[in-house]
Design a protein around this motif. Structure first.
Motif, PDB file in Angstrom:
ATOM      1  N   ASP A  40       0.665  -1.340   0.090  1.00  0.00           N
ATOM      2  CA  ASP A  40      -0.064   0.017  -0.013  1.00  0.00           C
ATOM      3  C   ASP A  40       0.970   1.292   0.056  1.00  0.00           C
ATOM      4  O   ASP A  40       1.022   1.903   1.000  1.00  0.00           O
ATOM      5  CB  ASP A  40      -1.068  -0.061   1.055  1.00  0.00           C
ATOM      6  N   LEU A  41       1.552   1.674  -1.056  1.00  0.00           N
ATOM      7  CA  LEU A  41       2.318   2.831  -1.271  1.00  0.00           C
ATOM      8  C   LEU A  41       1.474   3.882  -1.332  1.00  0.00           C
ATOM      9  O   LEU A  41       0.274   3.760  -2.232  1.00  0.00           O
ATOM     10  CB  LEU A  41       3.248   2.637  -2.427  1.00  0.00           C
ATOM     11  N   SER A  42       1.493   5.051  -0.820  1.00  0.00           N
ATOM     12  CA  SER A  42       1.182   6.353  -0.824  1.00  0.00           C
ATOM     13  C   SER A  42       1.493   6.845  -2.416  1.00  0.00           C
ATOM     14  O   SER A  42       2.513   6.540  -2.840  1.00  0.00           O
ATOM     15  CB  SER A  42       1.100   7.456   0.176  1.00  0.00           C
ATOM     16  N   ASP A  43       0.496   7.908  -3.029  1.00  0.00           N
ATOM     17  CA  ASP A  43       1.123   8.677  -4.023  1.00  0.00           C
ATOM     18  C   ASP A  43       2.514   9.546  -3.701  1.00  0.00           C
ATOM     19  O   ASP A  43       2.433   9.869  -2.557  1.00  0.00           O
ATOM     20  CB  ASP A  43       0.070   9.648  -4.353  1.00  0.00           C
ATOM     21  N   GLY A  44       3.247   9.613  -4.561  1.00  0.00           N
ATOM     22  CA  GLY A  44       4.710  10.065  -4.531  1.00  0.00           C
ATOM     23  C   GLY A  44       5.443   9.450  -3.640  1.00  0.00           C
ATOM     24  O   GLY A  44       6.569   9.789  -3.233  1.00  0.00           O
ATOM     25  N   THR A  58      15.496  11.647   4.491  1.00  0.00           N
ATOM     26  CA  THR A  58      14.261  11.784   4.573  1.00  0.00           C
ATOM     27  C   THR A  58      13.885  11.476   6.111  1.00  0.00           C
ATOM     28  O   THR A  58      14.287  10.886   6.749  1.00  0.00           O
ATOM     29  CB  THR A  58      13.437  10.739   3.556  1.00  0.00           C
ATOM     30  N   SER A  59      12.493  12.179   6.499  1.00  0.00           N
ATOM     31  CA  SER A  59      12.037  12.017   7.691  1.00  0.00           C
ATOM     32  C   SER A  59      10.951  11.143   7.691  1.00  0.00           C
ATOM     33  O   SER A  59      10.014  11.259   8.612  1.00  0.00           O
ATOM     34  CB  SER A  59      11.909  13.452   8.419  1.00  0.00           C
ATOM     35  N   ARG A  60      10.434  10.578   6.461  1.00  0.00           N
ATOM     36  CA  ARG A  60       9.232  10.247   6.310  1.00  0.00           C
ATOM     37  C   ARG A  60       9.414   8.738   5.682  1.00  0.00           C
ATOM     38  O   ARG A  60       8.755   8.190   4.583  1.00  0.00           O
ATOM     39  CB  ARG A  60       8.360  10.982   5.470  1.00  0.00           C
ATOM     40  N   ALA A  61      10.080   8.121   6.135  1.00  0.00           N
ATOM     41  CA  ALA A  61      10.720   6.686   5.477  1.00  0.00           C
ATOM     42  C   ALA A  61       9.896   5.584   6.522  1.00  0.00           C
ATOM     43  O   ALA A  61       9.650   5.935   7.698  1.00  0.00           O
ATOM     44  CB  ALA A  61      12.015   6.231   5.551  1.00  0.00           C
ATOM     45  N   ARG A  62       9.098   4.563   5.842  1.00  0.00           N
ATOM     46  CA  ARG A  62       8.317   3.603   6.428  1.00  0.00           C
ATOM     47  C   ARG A  62       8.594   2.302   6.130  1.00  0.00           C
ATOM     48  O   ARG A  62       9.126   1.970   5.140  1.00  0.00           O
ATOM     49  CB  ARG A  62       6.864   3.616   5.787  1.00  0.00           C
ATOM     50  N   SER A 114       9.259   9.862  -3.438  1.00  0.00           N
ATOM     51  CA  SER A 114       9.926   9.679  -4.601  1.00  0.00           C
ATOM     52  C   SER A 114      11.229  10.543  -4.844  1.00  0.00           C
ATOM     53  O   SER A 114      12.205   9.983  -5.241  1.00  0.00           O
ATOM     54  CB  SER A 114       9.020   9.875  -5.498  1.00  0.00           C
ATOM     55  N   GLU A 115      11.223  11.730  -4.357  1.00  0.00           N
ATOM     56  CA  GLU A 115      12.409  12.569  -4.574  1.00  0.00           C
ATOM     57  C   GLU A 115      13.598  12.261  -3.645  1.00  0.00           C
ATOM     58  O   GLU A 115      14.857  12.739  -3.951  1.00  0.00           O
ATOM     59  CB  GLU A 115      11.947  14.077  -4.162  1.00  0.00           C
ATOM     60  N   ALA A 168      14.520   8.977  -2.985  1.00  0.00           N
ATOM     61  CA  ALA A 168      14.976   7.509  -3.265  1.00  0.00           C
ATOM     62  C   ALA A 168      16.295   7.463  -3.822  1.00  0.00           C
ATOM     63  O   ALA A 168      17.092   6.563  -3.146  1.00  0.00           O
ATOM     64  CB  ALA A 168      13.812   6.777  -4.580  1.00  0.00           C
ATOM     65  N   THR A 169      16.877   8.040  -4.647  1.00  0.00           N
ATOM     66  CA  THR A 169      17.903   8.078  -5.171  1.00  0.00           C
ATOM     67  C   THR A 169      19.114   8.124  -4.210  1.00  0.00           C
ATOM     68  O   THR A 169      20.139   7.629  -3.875  1.00  0.00           O
ATOM     69  CB  THR A 169      18.307   8.889  -6.314  1.00  0.00           C
ATOM     70  N   LEU A 170      18.827   9.365  -3.349  1.00  0.00           N
ATOM     71  CA  LEU A 170      19.873   9.674  -2.108  1.00  0.00           C
ATOM     72  C   LEU A 170      19.920   8.476  -1.253  1.00  0.00           C
ATOM     73  O   LEU A 170      21.113   7.952  -0.583  1.00  0.00           O
ATOM     74  CB  LEU A 170      19.356  10.956  -1.555  1.00  0.00           C
ATOM     75  N   VAL A 171      18.702   7.790  -0.785  1.00  0.00           N
ATOM     76  CA  VAL A 171      18.666   6.704   0.191  1.00  0.00           C
ATOM     77  C   VAL A 171      19.469   5.472  -0.399  1.00  0.00           C
ATOM     78  O   VAL A 171      20.315   4.879  -0.028  1.00  0.00           O
ATOM     79  CB  VAL A 171      17.309   6.313   0.271  1.00  0.00           C
ATOM     80  N   LEU A 172      19.196   5.199  -1.768  1.00  0.00           N
ATOM     81  CA  LEU A 172      19.795   3.994  -2.479  1.00  0.00           C
ATOM     82  C   LEU A 172      21.468   4.179  -2.494  1.00  0.00           C
ATOM     83  O   LEU A 172      22.171   3.254  -2.322  1.00  0.00           O
ATOM     84  CB  LEU A 172      19.644   3.997  -3.958  1.00  0.00           C
ATOM     85  N   ASP A 173      21.778   5.522  -2.845  1.00  0.00           N
ATOM     86  CA  ASP A 173      23.093   5.774  -2.960  1.00  0.00           C
ATOM     87  C   ASP A 173      23.858   5.469  -1.429  1.00  0.00           C
ATOM     88  O   ASP A 173      25.006   4.848  -1.714  1.00  0.00           O
ATOM     89  CB  ASP A 173      23.505   7.177  -3.288  1.00  0.00           C
ATOM     90  N   ALA A 174      23.231   6.103  -0.461  1.00  0.00           N
ATOM     91  CA  ALA A 174      23.728   5.838   0.927  1.00  0.00           C
ATOM     92  C   ALA A 174      23.943   4.327   1.129  1.00  0.00           C
ATOM     93  O   ALA A 174      24.726   4.199   1.921  1.00  0.00           O
ATOM     94  CB  ALA A 174      23.113   6.829   1.728  1.00  0.00           C
ATOM     95  N   SER A 175      22.872   3.753   0.778  1.00  0.00           N
ATOM     96  CA  SER A 175      22.946   2.170   1.181  1.00  0.00           C
ATOM     97  C   SER A 175      23.811   1.501   0.670  1.00  0.00           C
ATOM     98  O   SER A 175      24.772   0.935   1.084  1.00  0.00           O
ATOM     99  CB  SER A 175      21.761   1.716   0.826  1.00  0.00           C
TER     100      SER A 175
END
Length: 226
Positions: A123-127, A164-168, A198-199, A201-208
């Motif tokens: 159940d992803l939200s929009d965005g 991000t402060s809104r990761a679930r 979505s904005e 996502a790239t930063l999070v993947l790079d850090a991972s």
């Protein structure tokens, strides 16, 4: 009154036989061709090789990133030798449509049950996008309950920044089954599937991938950031 002599009857029979032989000779090529065609059609199944046995397998119709929610256009059917069908493969696209990938799937490769998010976490939200990540500190993943909203932070020797402060936290996959995917060093930590804006996502993947991703618990939105 005219009477038929036995000689006349014999001549009539001979004339009829000659007429039949004449017809048979005239149509001999057609008869020979029909006999040859019948023989070929009769023998053909015996000489042709038996088609190899195959099994229908659902494969990715294009390169699908982790976090993709599968649609009918994302998958297609391919024929595999039964011995090469991997465990967890599906035979019908209907078994996969609506599910979310926790691992990327390359074009033409089977989409397996082990690549899908657990039921209830689609159940992803929009965005939002779902991304698979490893945390730099393997022990930190054990502290996160499924469904928690967290801050994702990139921490390096030069400082830390909130990505991000809104990761679930959507789901987790045990370390034994991940093979170090996106983990850089391949440390034995859980692979987490997290929903992020979505904005970010790239930063999070790079850090991972760089081994700098960590997490902070707290009220979402308490700090500025995506």
């Amino acid at each position: 009154m005219t009477s038929w002599a036995p000689a006349d009857a014999g001549r009539g029979a001979r004339a009829r036989r000659r007429a039949w032989r004449s017809r048979l000779w005239r149509y001999r090529p057609l008869l020979v061709g029909a006999l040859v065609a019948t023989a070929i059609l009769t023998l053909l199944p015996a000489v042709l090789p038996t088609p190899p046995e195959t099994s229908a397998v659902v494969v990715a119709a294009a390169d699908l990133p982790a976090g993709t929610r599968i649609t009918p256009a994302d998958v297609e059917i391919a024929d595999f030798p039964p011995a090469l069908v991997p465990a967890g493969a599906r035979a019908s696209p209907a078994d996969l449509v609506g599910s979310m990938l926790t691992h990327p799937a390359a074009r033409g490769t089977p989409v397996l049950a082990s690549q899908l998010a657990v039921d209830g976490w689609t159940d992803l939200s929009d965005g939002e996008l779902a991304v698979p990540v490893h945390l730099a500190d393997p022990a930190a993943a054990d502290l996160l309950p499924d469904g928690a909203t967290v801050h994702l932070v990139s921490a390096t020797g030069e400082g830390a920044s909130v990505l991000t402060s809104r990761a679930r936290v959507l789901a987790r996959i045990g370390a034994a089954s991940t093979g170090g995917l996106l983990g850089g060093s391949g440390s034995p930590s859980d692979l987490l599937l997290v929903a992020v804006p979505s904005e970010a996502a790239t930063l999070v993947l790079d850090a991972s991938a760089g081994g700098t991703l960590t997490v902070a618990l707290g009220a979402s939105g308490s700090r500025p950031g995506p």
